[in-house]
Design a protein around this motif. Structure first.
Motif, mmCIF file in Angstrom:
data_model
loop_
_atom_site.group_PDB
_atom_site.id
_atom_site.type_symbol
_atom_site.label_atom_id
_atom_site.label_comp_id
_atom_site.label_asym_id
_atom_site.label_seq_id
_atom_site.Cartn_x
_atom_site.Cartn_y
_atom_site.Cartn_z
ATOM 1 N N ALA A 13 0.840 -1.206 0.000
ATOM 2 C CA ALA A 13 0.000 0.000 0.000
ATOM 3 C C ALA A 13 0.874 1.255 0.000
ATOM 4 O O ALA A 13 0.611 2.205 -0.748
ATOM 5 N N LEU A 14 1.925 1.263 0.819
ATOM 6 C CA LEU A 14 2.844 2.403 0.846
ATOM 7 C C LEU A 14 3.561 2.577 -0.492
ATOM 8 O O LEU A 14 3.753 3.717 -0.951
ATOM 9 N N LEU A 15 3.953 1.481 -1.120
ATOM 10 C CA LEU A 15 4.583 1.555 -2.437
ATOM 11 C C LEU A 15 3.662 2.240 -3.436
ATOM 12 O O LEU A 15 4.084 3.123 -4.186
ATOM 13 N N HIS A 16 2.397 1.862 -3.428
ATOM 14 C CA HIS A 16 1.458 2.452 -4.386
ATOM 15 C C HIS A 16 1.098 3.889 -4.031
ATOM 16 O O HIS A 16 0.844 4.702 -4.935
ATOM 17 N N ALA A 17 1.129 4.233 -2.758
ATOM 18 C CA ALA A 17 0.954 5.638 -2.376
ATOM 19 C C ALA A 17 2.159 6.455 -2.854
ATOM 20 O O ALA A 17 1.998 7.582 -3.346
ATOM 21 N N TYR A 18 3.349 5.897 -2.738
ATOM 22 C CA TYR A 18 4.562 6.548 -3.248
ATOM 23 C C TYR A 18 4.461 6.763 -4.754
ATOM 24 O O TYR A 18 4.774 7.852 -5.260
ATOM 25 N N ILE A 19 4.022 5.739 -5.480
ATOM 26 C CA ILE A 19 3.871 5.870 -6.929
ATOM 27 C C ILE A 19 2.851 6.957 -7.256
ATOM 28 O O ILE A 19 3.052 7.750 -8.180
ATOM 29 N N LEU A 20 1.749 7.016 -6.496
ATOM 30 C CA LEU A 20 0.758 8.081 -6.692
ATOM 31 C C LEU A 20 1.425 9.451 -6.602
ATOM 32 O O LEU A 20 1.230 10.299 -7.469
ATOM 33 N N GLY A 58 -3.329 5.143 -6.481
ATOM 34 C CA GLY A 58 -3.969 5.559 -5.239
ATOM 35 C C GLY A 58 -5.156 4.680 -4.881
ATOM 36 O O GLY A 58 -5.369 4.355 -3.708
ATOM 37 N N PHE A 59 -5.931 4.284 -5.885
ATOM 38 C CA PHE A 59 -7.052 3.375 -5.633
ATOM 39 C C PHE A 59 -6.549 2.025 -5.122
ATOM 40 O O PHE A 59 -7.163 1.423 -4.231
ATOM 41 N N ILE A 60 -5.443 1.555 -5.681
ATOM 42 C CA ILE A 60 -4.855 0.291 -5.205
ATOM 43 C C ILE A 60 -4.443 0.443 -3.741
ATOM 44 O O ILE A 60 -4.747 -0.422 -2.907
ATOM 45 N N ALA A 61 -3.759 1.530 -3.418
ATOM 46 C CA ALA A 61 -3.328 1.754 -2.032
ATOM 47 C C ALA A 61 -4.536 1.823 -1.098
ATOM 48 O O ALA A 61 -4.538 1.212 -0.024
ATOM 49 N N ALA A 62 -5.576 2.556 -1.499
ATOM 50 C CA ALA A 62 -6.776 2.674 -0.666
ATOM 51 C C ALA A 62 -7.446 1.313 -0.472
ATOM 52 O O ALA A 62 -7.899 0.980 0.633
ATOM 53 N N GLY A 63 -7.508 0.528 -1.528
ATOM 54 C CA GLY A 63 -8.108 -0.805 -1.418
ATOM 55 C C GLY A 63 -7.331 -1.701 -0.470
ATOM 56 O O GLY A 63 -7.917 -2.454 0.316
ATOM 57 N N LEU A 64 -6.010 -1.620 -0.514
ATOM 58 C CA LEU A 64 -5.201 -2.440 0.390
ATOM 59 C C LEU A 64 -5.368 -2.001 1.842
ATOM 60 O O LEU A 64 -5.448 -2.843 2.744
ATOM 61 N N VAL A 65 -5.459 -0.700 2.072
ATOM 62 C CA VAL A 65 -5.712 -0.211 3.436
ATOM 63 C C VAL A 65 -7.081 -0.680 3.900
ATOM 64 O O VAL A 65 -7.247 -1.125 5.051
ATOM 65 N N TRP A 66 -8.078 -0.601 3.027
ATOM 66 C CA TRP A 66 -9.413 -1.117 3.362
ATOM 67 C C TRP A 66 -9.312 -2.585 3.765
ATOM 68 O O TRP A 66 -9.897 -3.015 4.759
ATOM 69 N N GLY A 67 -8.573 -3.362 2.986
ATOM 70 C CA GLY A 67 -8.402 -4.775 3.303
ATOM 71 C C GLY A 67 -7.755 -5.006 4.656
ATOM 72 O O GLY A 67 -8.057 -5.978 5.340
ATOM 73 N N LEU A 68 -6.863 -4.104 5.043
ATOM 74 C CA LEU A 68 -6.202 -4.243 6.340
ATOM 75 C C LEU A 68 -7.116 -3.905 7.505
ATOM 76 O O LEU A 68 -6.996 -4.496 8.577
ATOM 77 N N ILE A 69 -8.030 -2.963 7.316
ATOM 78 C CA ILE A 69 -8.859 -2.531 8.453
ATOM 79 C C ILE A 69 -10.218 -3.218 8.505
ATOM 80 O O ILE A 69 -10.870 -3.190 9.545
ATOM 81 N N ALA A 70 -10.643 -3.819 7.400
ATOM 82 C CA ALA A 70 -11.947 -4.489 7.387
ATOM 83 C C ALA A 70 -11.860 -5.828 8.114
ATOM 84 O O ALA A 70 -10.829 -6.500 8.101
ATOM 85 N N ASP A 71 -12.949 -6.185 8.756
ATOM 86 C CA ASP A 71 -13.020 -7.494 9.405
ATOM 87 C C ASP A 71 -13.079 -8.588 8.347
ATOM 88 O O ASP A 71 -13.572 -8.388 7.239
#
Length: 120
Positions: A13-20, A58-71
């Protein structure tokens, strides 16, 4: 193993935020040109395209963060989906644009995906 998987997903997620940031905000600056390998003229001519690609990252990074925080099971499924997107995009980019994308995006994504599947 679950902690390892979470760390790898967070790193992707951080890698894709960096790319953004590189593609949307720094593309025409020195850092962005070093990132892309483009000269000032080519960076200027491709800035709109790069910003569009950055938005997708950025959408990829957001999706991965969602995956980390979702039950679970949602979090697990979201992580698998977005990491699969990372791997596929990395393979396509390596085949069509630059081979280094295989090692910078597809391989790390595949490692994180493998860890998520094993931990799941």
């Amino acid at each position: 193993m679950h902690l390892t998987a979470d760390i790898l997903v967070a790193l992707i997620a951080l890698l894709h935020a960096y790319i953004l940031v590189m593609e949307m905000f720094l593309w025409e600056k020195d850092a962005g040109r070093r990132f892309s390998g483009f000269d000032a003229r080519l960076a200027r001519e491709t800035a709109t395209m790069a910003a569009n690609q950055g938005l997708y990252n950025g959408f990829i990074a957001a999706g991965l963060v969602w995956g980390l925080i979702a039950d679970d099971p949602t979090g697990f499924r979201v992580q698998v989906f977005f990491l699969s997107c990372v791997v596929i995009a990395g393979l396509y980019g390596a085949a069509t644009a630059n081979r280094r994308i295989l090692f910078a995006q597809a391989l790390p994504g595949a490692l994180a995906l493998s860890a998520v599947l094993v931990a799941g």
